[in-house]
Scaffold this active site. Structure first.
Site, short mmCIF file in Angstrom:
data_model
loop_
_atom_site.label_atom_id
_atom_site.label_comp_id
_atom_site.label_asym_id
_atom_site.label_seq_id
_atom_site.Cartn_x
_atom_site.Cartn_y
_atom_site.Cartn_z
N SER A 159 -17.78 -24.94 -16.87
CA SER A 159 -16.99 -25.89 -16.10
C SER A 159 -15.53 -25.88 -16.56
O SER A 159 -14.86 -24.85 -16.49
CB SER A 159 -17.63 -27.28 -16.20
OG SER A 159 -17.11 -28.16 -15.24
N ASP A 252 -23.01 -26.80 -5.98
CA ASP A 252 -21.93 -27.14 -6.91
C ASP A 252 -20.60 -27.02 -6.18
O ASP A 252 -20.31 -25.97 -5.59
CB ASP A 252 -21.96 -26.18 -8.10
CG ASP A 252 -20.91 -26.47 -9.15
OD1 ASP A 252 -20.09 -27.39 -8.96
OD2 ASP A 252 -20.90 -25.77 -10.18
N HIS A 282 -24.43 -28.29 -10.44
CA HIS A 282 -23.40 -28.21 -11.47
C HIS A 282 -23.93 -28.79 -12.78
O HIS A 282 -24.58 -29.83 -12.80
CB HIS A 282 -22.17 -29.00 -11.05
CG HIS A 282 -21.03 -28.90 -12.03
ND1 HIS A 282 -20.26 -27.76 -12.13
CD2 HIS A 282 -20.57 -29.75 -12.98
CE1 HIS A 282 -19.35 -27.94 -13.08
NE2 HIS A 282 -19.54 -29.14 -13.62
#
Length: 315
Positions: A159, A252, A282
């Site tokens: 991320s 996501d 995610h």
């Protein structure tokens, strides 16, 4: 790019999270939010898998001491080194929150893993995290004896941490060092435009307000997002960066930005392995073995296999 439905294990994870009221993170007290996050991470990372050794230490950073945690594999070194950057929107997250992930990566890859506790926004907006990340990579490259390293070096992150791993790879290429042999980007926060198809998935794990809060806290303005050291998708030339593994998740909002970045790397002649886990959400891989999602370990093992291939290690 997404499966017909979310994997049952990922849906069960969402259902467990859904027992708590979902409202924008920005509406919560940040200090309390970080405290709750640390407590949740402690429960999630209980009874972690064993590695050869761990060491918490500080290194010299751009703004003083920079905490890192070093994970060493079993056996005799020297070993390749992987510098890891955690996710959390540049606002949340810690080395403790990704302890289980780093332990599994150490075991699966037979690499020393250095997890970096970089400075967080909004107290420390861009480029503080980038400066810390690059300083940590320079330290790892210069500390072969301390790390029992053989000199081979990779970066990895998920991320926001995937963004940092990509950025330091770009910086290292443009500054002619340190030499980064590989980068592993797990649903990286890159190439988001607000108009990509995957961004309709806001609300599954993160609200649209959460993403906007992260952006405002770290980047400050849309003008900053045009800086390639804020978003490497904006770089004019990516031809010198390290070979990459890019992993995305079907459900996501960051999926299409990660895919677009992988495509830009390929167009620049960079070897890339791209995989989209089409039934995942995610953050699915952040706590393998603890979040009830078996494919989390699959992602860790894929990254480890790619590192082993790059470094010529036996499986």
């Amino acid at each position: 790019m997404e499966a017909p439905e979310i994997h049952p294990q990922a849906q069960a994870y969402l259902d467990r999270q859904g027992r708590l009221p979902l409202f924008p993170l920005s509406e919560r007290n940040l200090r309390l939010l970080r405290t709750v996050n640390r407590v949740a991470n402690w429960f999630q990372n209980r009874n972690p898998p064993a590695v050869g050794a761990t060491e918490d230490r500080t290194i010299s950073g751009p703004d003083g001491d920079l905490p890192v945690r070093v994970y060493r594999p079993e056996g005799e070194g020297p070993f390749p080194t992987v510098v890891f950057f955690h996710g959390g929107g540049f606002v949340l997250g810690s080395i403790g929150g990704h302890d289980r992930f780093c332990r599994h990566l150490t075991r699966a890859s037979d690499c020393v893993v250095v997890s970096v506790d970089y400075r967080l926004a909004p107290e420390h907006p861009f480029p503080a995290a980038v400066e810390d990340a690059y300083a940590a990579v320079e330290w790892a490259a210069d500390s072969r004896a301390a790390l029992d390293s053989d000199g081979r070096l990779a970066v990895a992150g998920d991320s926001a941490g995937g963004n940092l791993a990509a950025v330091v790879s770009l910086l290292a290429a443009e500054r002619d060092g340190p030499n980064i042999d590989y980068q592993a980007l797990l649903y990286p926060g890159v190439g988001m435009t607000g108009e990509r198809d995957s961004e309709k998935h806001v609300g599954i794990v993160l609200l649209e307000e959460d993403l906007e809060w992260f952006r405002e806290s770290y980047f400050g303005s849309d003008l900053t997002l045009r800086n390639p050291y804020a978003d490497p998708y904006q770089a004019e030339d990516l031809s010198g960066v390290a070979p990459a593994t890019v992993i995305t998740a079907g459900y996501d909002p960051l999926r299409d930005g990660g895919k677009a970045y992988a495509e830009r790397l390929v167009a620049a002649g960079v070897p890339v392995r791209f995989d989209n886990y089409d039934d995942m959400i995610h953050g699915f891989a952040s706590a393998p073995g603890a979040n009830g999602i078996d494919r989390a370990m699959e992602a860790v093992e894929q990254i480890a296999d790619d590192l082993r291939d790059e470094f010529g290690l036996e499986s």
